[in-house]
Motif scaffolding. Structure first.
Motif, PDB file in Angstrom:
ATOM      1  N   GLN A  93       0.831  -1.211   0.000  1.00 47.69           N
ATOM      2  CA  GLN A  93       0.000   0.000   0.000  1.00 47.69           C
ATOM      3  C   GLN A  93       0.861   1.254   0.000  1.00 47.69           C
ATOM      4  OE1 GLN A  93      -2.557  -0.330   3.444  1.00 47.69           O
ATOM      5  NE2 GLN A  93      -3.954  -1.766   2.444  1.00 47.69           N
ATOM      6  N   LEU A  94       1.863   1.284   0.869  1.00 46.40           N
ATOM      7  CA  LEU A  94       2.724   2.464   0.962  1.00 46.40           C
ATOM      8  C   LEU A  94       3.545   2.659  -0.310  1.00 46.40           C
ATOM      9  CD1 LEU A  94       4.048   2.185   4.636  1.00 46.40           C
ATOM     10  CD2 LEU A  94       2.128   3.526   3.776  1.00 46.40           C
ATOM     11  N   SER A  95       4.097   1.578  -0.843  1.00 45.77           N
ATOM     12  CA  SER A  95       4.950   1.695  -2.026  1.00 45.77           C
ATOM     13  C   SER A  95       4.157   2.183  -3.232  1.00 45.77           C
ATOM     14  CB  SER A  95       5.602   0.343  -2.330  1.00 45.77           C
ATOM     15  OG  SER A  95       6.473  -0.029  -1.284  1.00 45.77           O
ATOM     16  N   LEU A  96       2.984   1.615  -3.473  1.00 44.79           N
ATOM     17  CA  LEU A  96       2.155   2.051  -4.599  1.00 44.79           C
ATOM     18  C   LEU A  96       1.633   3.469  -4.379  1.00 44.79           C
ATOM     19  CD1 LEU A  96       0.188  -1.238  -5.296  1.00 44.79           C
ATOM     20  CD2 LEU A  96       2.119  -0.309  -6.574  1.00 44.79           C
ATOM     21  N   GLN A  97       1.367   3.811  -3.125  1.00 46.63           N
ATOM     22  CA  GLN A  97       0.936   5.175  -2.827  1.00 46.63           C
ATOM     23  C   GLN A  97       2.050   6.176  -3.117  1.00 46.63           C
ATOM     24  OE1 GLN A  97      -0.305   5.664   1.242  1.00 46.63           O
ATOM     25  NE2 GLN A  97      -0.534   7.879   1.072  1.00 46.63           N
ATOM     26  N   VAL A  98       3.260   5.845  -2.709  1.00 47.53           N
ATOM     27  CA  VAL A  98       4.403   6.715  -2.989  1.00 47.53           C
ATOM     28  C   VAL A  98       4.583   6.869  -4.490  1.00 47.53           C
ATOM     29  CG1 VAL A  98       6.902   6.891  -2.851  1.00 47.53           C
ATOM     30  CG2 VAL A  98       5.603   6.283  -0.828  1.00 47.53           C
ATOM     31  N   GLY A  99       4.525   5.757  -5.225  1.00 44.98           N
ATOM     32  CA  GLY A  99       4.693   5.819  -6.665  1.00 44.98           C
ATOM     33  C   GLY A  99       3.647   6.680  -7.335  1.00 44.98           C
ATOM     34  N   PHE A 100       2.393   6.549  -6.918  1.00 40.71           N
ATOM     35  CA  PHE A 100       1.313   7.304  -7.551  1.00 40.71           C
ATOM     36  C   PHE A 100       1.436   8.797  -7.296  1.00 40.71           C
ATOM     37  CE2 PHE A 100      -2.922   9.241  -7.255  1.00 40.71           C
ATOM     38  CZ  PHE A 100      -3.394   9.012  -8.539  1.00 40.71           C
ATOM     39  N   PHE A 101       1.587   9.191  -6.037  1.00 39.49           N
ATOM     40  CA  PHE A 101       1.617  10.616  -5.724  1.00 39.49           C
ATOM     41  C   PHE A 101       2.912  11.279  -6.199  1.00 39.49           C
ATOM     42  CE2 PHE A 101      -1.633   9.261  -2.633  1.00 39.49           C
ATOM     43  CZ  PHE A 101      -2.604  10.215  -2.901  1.00 39.49           C
ATOM     44  N   ALA A 102       4.032  10.575  -6.093  1.00 42.74           N
ATOM     45  CA  ALA A 102       5.294  11.161  -6.550  1.00 42.74           C
ATOM     46  C   ALA A 102       5.290  11.358  -8.060  1.00 42.74           C
ATOM     47  CB  ALA A 102       6.461  10.269  -6.129  1.00 42.74           C
ATOM     48  N   VAL A 103       4.840  10.357  -8.798  1.00 45.43           N
ATOM     49  CA  VAL A 103       4.802  10.473 -10.256  1.00 45.43           C
ATOM     50  C   VAL A 103       3.761  11.497 -10.687  1.00 45.43           C
ATOM     51  CG1 VAL A 103       4.273   9.218 -12.383  1.00 45.43           C
ATOM     52  CG2 VAL A 103       5.709   8.161 -10.647  1.00 45.43           C
ATOM     53  N   SER A 104       2.625  11.524 -10.017  1.00 43.79           N
ATOM     54  CA  SER A 104       1.583  12.500 -10.375  1.00 43.79           C
ATOM     55  C   SER A 104       2.078  13.931 -10.177  1.00 43.79           C
ATOM     56  CB  SER A 104       0.325  12.262  -9.534  1.00 43.79           C
ATOM     57  OG  SER A 104      -0.209  10.979  -9.788  1.00 43.79           O
ATOM     58  N   GLY A 105       2.738  14.181  -9.049  1.00 46.16           N
ATOM     59  CA  GLY A 105       3.254  15.522  -8.809  1.00 46.16           C
ATOM     60  C   GLY A 105       4.331  15.913  -9.802  1.00 46.16           C
ATOM     61  N   LEU A 119       4.773  14.679 -12.777  1.00 45.48           N
ATOM     62  CA  LEU A 119       4.183  14.776 -14.119  1.00 45.48           C
ATOM     63  C   LEU A 119       3.476  16.108 -14.315  1.00 45.48           C
ATOM     64  CD1 LEU A 119       2.344  11.923 -15.944  1.00 45.48           C
ATOM     65  CD2 LEU A 119       1.320  14.175 -15.901  1.00 45.48           C
ATOM     66  N   LEU A 120       2.688  16.535 -13.332  1.00 43.28           N
ATOM     67  CA  LEU A 120       1.941  17.788 -13.476  1.00 43.28           C
ATOM     68  C   LEU A 120       2.879  18.989 -13.569  1.00 43.28           C
ATOM     69  CD1 LEU A 120      -1.019  17.179 -10.981  1.00 43.28           C
ATOM     70  CD2 LEU A 120      -1.102  17.122 -13.479  1.00 43.28           C
ATOM     71  N   VAL A 121       3.799  19.084 -12.628  1.00 42.88           N
ATOM     72  CA  VAL A 121       4.701  20.235 -12.612  1.00 42.88           C
ATOM     73  C   VAL A 121       5.667  20.182 -13.796  1.00 42.88           C
ATOM     74  CG1 VAL A 121       6.431  21.486 -11.275  1.00 42.88           C
ATOM     75  CG2 VAL A 121       4.506  20.402 -10.107  1.00 42.88           C
ATOM     76  N   GLY A 122       6.235  19.012 -14.050  1.00 41.14           N
ATOM     77  CA  GLY A 122       7.173  18.886 -15.156  1.00 41.14           C
ATOM     78  C   GLY A 122       6.527  19.146 -16.508  1.00 41.14           C
ATOM     79  N   THR A 123       5.312  18.661 -16.703  1.00 39.26           N
ATOM     80  CA  THR A 123       4.610  18.909 -17.966  1.00 39.26           C
ATOM     81  C   THR A 123       4.314  20.386 -18.145  1.00 39.26           C
ATOM     82  OG1 THR A 123       3.612  16.695 -17.908  1.00 39.26           O
ATOM     83  CG2 THR A 123       2.555  18.346 -19.308  1.00 39.26           C
ATOM     84  N   LEU A 124       3.870  21.041 -17.089  1.00 42.57           N
ATOM     85  CA  LEU A 124       3.571  22.469 -17.179  1.00 42.57           C
ATOM     86  C   LEU A 124       4.823  23.274 -17.529  1.00 42.57           C
ATOM     87  CD1 LEU A 124       1.679  24.888 -16.800  1.00 42.57           C
ATOM     88  CD2 LEU A 124       2.222  24.830 -14.346  1.00 42.57           C
ATOM     89  N   LEU A 125       5.920  23.012 -16.834  1.00 38.45           N
ATOM     90  CA  LEU A 125       7.154  23.743 -17.119  1.00 38.45           C
ATOM     91  C   LEU A 125       7.698  23.410 -18.505  1.00 38.45           C
ATOM     92  CD1 LEU A 125       8.968  23.441 -13.661  1.00 38.45           C
ATOM     93  CD2 LEU A 125       7.710  25.403 -14.574  1.00 38.45           C
ATOM     94  N   GLY A 126       7.599  22.145 -18.900  1.00 36.57           N
ATOM     95  CA  GLY A 126       8.077  21.752 -20.212  1.00 36.57           C
ATOM     96  C   GLY A 126       7.282  22.385 -21.341  1.00 36.57           C
TER      97      GLY A 126
END
Length: 306
Positions: free
Chosen positions: A105-117, A119-126
């Motif tokens: 649960q913790l590992s998949l949660q970390v993966g989801f929120f870290a990648v989502s954050g 992705l959103l910020v990196g895509t916007l800046l890119g």
């Protein structure tokens, strides 16, 4: 008349006129074709099975386990795998399988929120750097270069050291270190699309920049973003385990795989199952996401198709 008759006779019954073939080809959307290509990739399907298996364990951990992940039982400490404890017990008598399930649960949660954050910020800046260019592109690109100059794990350690050791701060640190990866990927894609004829036609029609970005550029940039996000899941889980191993991630009594590995170092020779099962879990999840990412790359990249 004779020439037309000859052409018709030369065409075998199994062949179809070019018009029908093109119409049939246009009826298949690119995403449906990519899904068909993904289903034919055995490694990608194996990765999907692995990830779905751990996702199932994480979602139904309370139903699949009969022990507490944070309890203490001095009598049952360091027991080998058995019918009662499938993966054995650790130095505090806690069931290893239960902790593996809740750690998923913790590992998949970390993966989801870290990648989502990231992705959103990196895509916007890119998008901003690639579309508007000039001084904005130079500023954002230099920030990316500075962040990429440091090894990702060292930068994550520095961020967690500033914010304080915790699972939440570990997710923030992992998201930050992955922002330039998404940003540079999107920037390069936007620069290539900016010179395309359909973008120039949209500008000539007076279409606003926001509409061009959200209706033309971003939809055509989804393929590399999806592939990188899938690969980023495995990277985020691995970095979270590394931070947990160093004591900068999840803190006791949370069942996090990296923390479990750190706690089992003193018992590798006497009770190897305490370290084997968390290590195997990390390896399998990261391997599963990597295989899915490779399969998506082959399915979504036209250059990889036969």
């Amino acid at each position: 008349m004779e020439r037309k008759t000859t052409l018709r006779l030369a065409m075998t019954p199994s062949q179809k006129p070019p018009d029908e073939q093109s119409a049939k080809g246009e009826a298949i959307s690119p995403w449906r074709d990519a899904f068909r290509q993904l289903r034919k990739n055995k490694l990608a399907m194996t990765g999907i099975v692995i990830v779905c298996f751990f996702l199932f364990i994480a979602l139904f951990a309370p139903l699949l386990t009969t022990h507490s992940f944070d309890g203490y039982d001095a009598v049952s400490r360091l027991q080998s795998p058995s019918a009662e404890h499938w993966f054995g017990t650790d130095d505090l008598g806690r069931d290893v399988f239960t902790r593996i399930a809740y750690g998923a649960q913790l590992s998949l949660q970390v993966g989801f929120f870290a990648v989502s954050g990231a992705l959103l910020v990196g895509t916007l800046l890119g998008v901003l750097a690639g579309y508007y260019g000039r001084w904005l592109d130079m500023l954002i690109s230099r920030i990316f270069d500075i962040m990429l100059a440091f090894p990702s794990i060292l930068l994550a350690i520095a961020i967690v050291a500033i914010l304080g050791p915790s699972l939440h701060n570990a997710m923030v640190a992992i998201a930050i270190v992955n922002i330039p990866i998404f940003g540079r990927l999107v920037r390069s894609k936007v620069i290539s699309l900016r010179a395309e004829e359909f973008i120039m036609a949209a500008r000539a029609q007076g279409m606003k920049n926001s509409r061009i970005l959200f209706h033309h550029i971003l939809p055509n940039s989804l393929s590399p973003i999806i592939v990188q996000a899938t690969l980023g899941f495995g990277t985020a889980i691995l970095e979270a385990a590394a931070l947990g191993f160093l004591g900068l991630g999840a803190q006791a009594p949370l069942a996090e795989w990296g923390k479990m590995l750190a706690d089992s170092r003193a018992y590798i020779q006497t009770a190897p199952w305490v370290a084997i099962f968390p290590g195997m879990s990390i390896m399998l999840v990261v391997l599963g996401f990597n295989m899915i990412g490779d399969g998506l790359r082959d399915a979504l990249d036209p250059r990889m198709k036969n």
